[in-house]
Write a protein that holds these residues in place. Structure first.
Motif, short mmCIF file in Angstrom:
data_model
loop_
_atom_site.label_atom_id
_atom_site.label_comp_id
_atom_site.label_asym_id
_atom_site.label_seq_id
_atom_site.Cartn_x
_atom_site.Cartn_y
_atom_site.Cartn_z
N LYS A 1 22.52 76.89 19.46
CA LYS A 1 21.57 78.38 18.88
C LYS A 1 20.83 77.45 17.92
O LYS A 1 21.91 77.34 16.89
N GLN A 2 19.79 77.10 17.42
CA GLN A 2 19.10 76.48 16.31
C GLN A 2 19.58 77.62 14.90
O GLN A 2 18.12 78.50 15.00
N ILE B 1 20.00 72.63 12.32
CA ILE B 1 21.68 73.49 12.37
C ILE B 1 21.80 74.20 13.26
O ILE B 1 20.85 75.33 13.26
N ARG B 2 22.74 73.97 13.81
CA ARG B 2 22.91 74.39 15.11
C ARG B 2 24.57 75.55 15.34
O ARG B 2 25.50 75.64 14.75
N ALA B 3 24.21 76.96 16.00
CA ALA B 3 25.41 77.58 15.36
C ALA B 3 26.61 76.76 16.39
O ALA B 3 28.27 77.91 16.12
N ARG C 1 24.95 78.52 4.56
CA ARG C 1 24.82 79.60 4.25
C ARG C 1 25.88 80.26 4.61
O ARG C 1 26.82 80.40 3.94
N THR C 2 25.78 81.89 4.89
CA THR C 2 26.38 82.60 5.96
C THR C 2 27.63 82.13 6.82
O THR C 2 28.42 83.29 7.10
N TYR C 3 27.12 81.21 7.73
CA TYR C 3 27.94 81.25 8.64
C TYR C 3 29.38 80.46 8.72
O TYR C 3 29.38 79.34 7.99
N GLU C 4 30.13 81.13 9.23
CA GLU C 4 31.50 81.01 9.81
C GLU C 4 31.94 78.99 9.89
O GLU C 4 31.84 78.45 9.12
N HIS C 5 30.87 79.43 10.80
CA HIS C 5 31.04 77.84 11.38
C HIS C 5 29.45 77.62 11.50
O HIS C 5 28.63 78.01 12.37
N ALA C 6 28.93 76.33 10.97
CA ALA C 6 27.86 75.62 11.30
C ALA C 6 27.66 74.08 12.13
O ALA C 6 28.41 73.13 11.32
N TYR C 7 27.12 73.31 12.45
CA TYR C 7 26.92 71.99 13.01
C TYR C 7 25.33 71.15 12.81
O TYR C 7 24.40 71.75 12.97
N ILE C 8 26.09 70.27 12.60
CA ILE C 8 24.61 69.38 12.71
C ILE C 8 25.32 67.89 13.16
O ILE C 8 26.27 67.53 13.00
#
Length: 92
Positions: A46-47, A37-39, A72-79
């Motif tokens: 960033k992983q 999962i990346r930022a 988790r608590t990230y507003e945006h995360a990418y896969i």
């Protein structure tokens, strides 16, 4: 130049179906494999974690080949979207 376009056209005929453009709608998806999962959307992002194969993620949207997911608590995360498959309702 004509030869270049002929080669380009022929090569496009052999693109595997898995690489074909797919639209990922908002909803729950399952990871096909263990994946990062990346930022940011992209391999340079960033992983920030990972998801195990067969785990569930909620997809909020899509940016090119990358799905914007709740993580988790990230507003945006990418896969990478191709690593996900849409969940289907179990048959009766």
């Amino acid at each position: 130049m004509k030869r270049f376009f002929s080669i380009l056209l022929l090569s496009s005929l052999f693109i595997p179906q898995a690489l074909a453009a797919t639209s990922y709608q908002e909803g729950y998806y399952t990871a096909k494999v263990t994946a990062n999962i990346r930022a940011q959307a992209g391999m340079q992002g960033k992983q920030i974690g990972y998801i195990a194969a067969n785990d569930e993620l909620y997809v909020r949207g899509q940016k090119g080949q990358w799905c914007d997911v709740e993580y988790r608590t990230y507003e945006h995360a990418y896969i990478l979207c191709s690593l996900l498959e849409e969940q289907t309702d179990a048959a009766d």
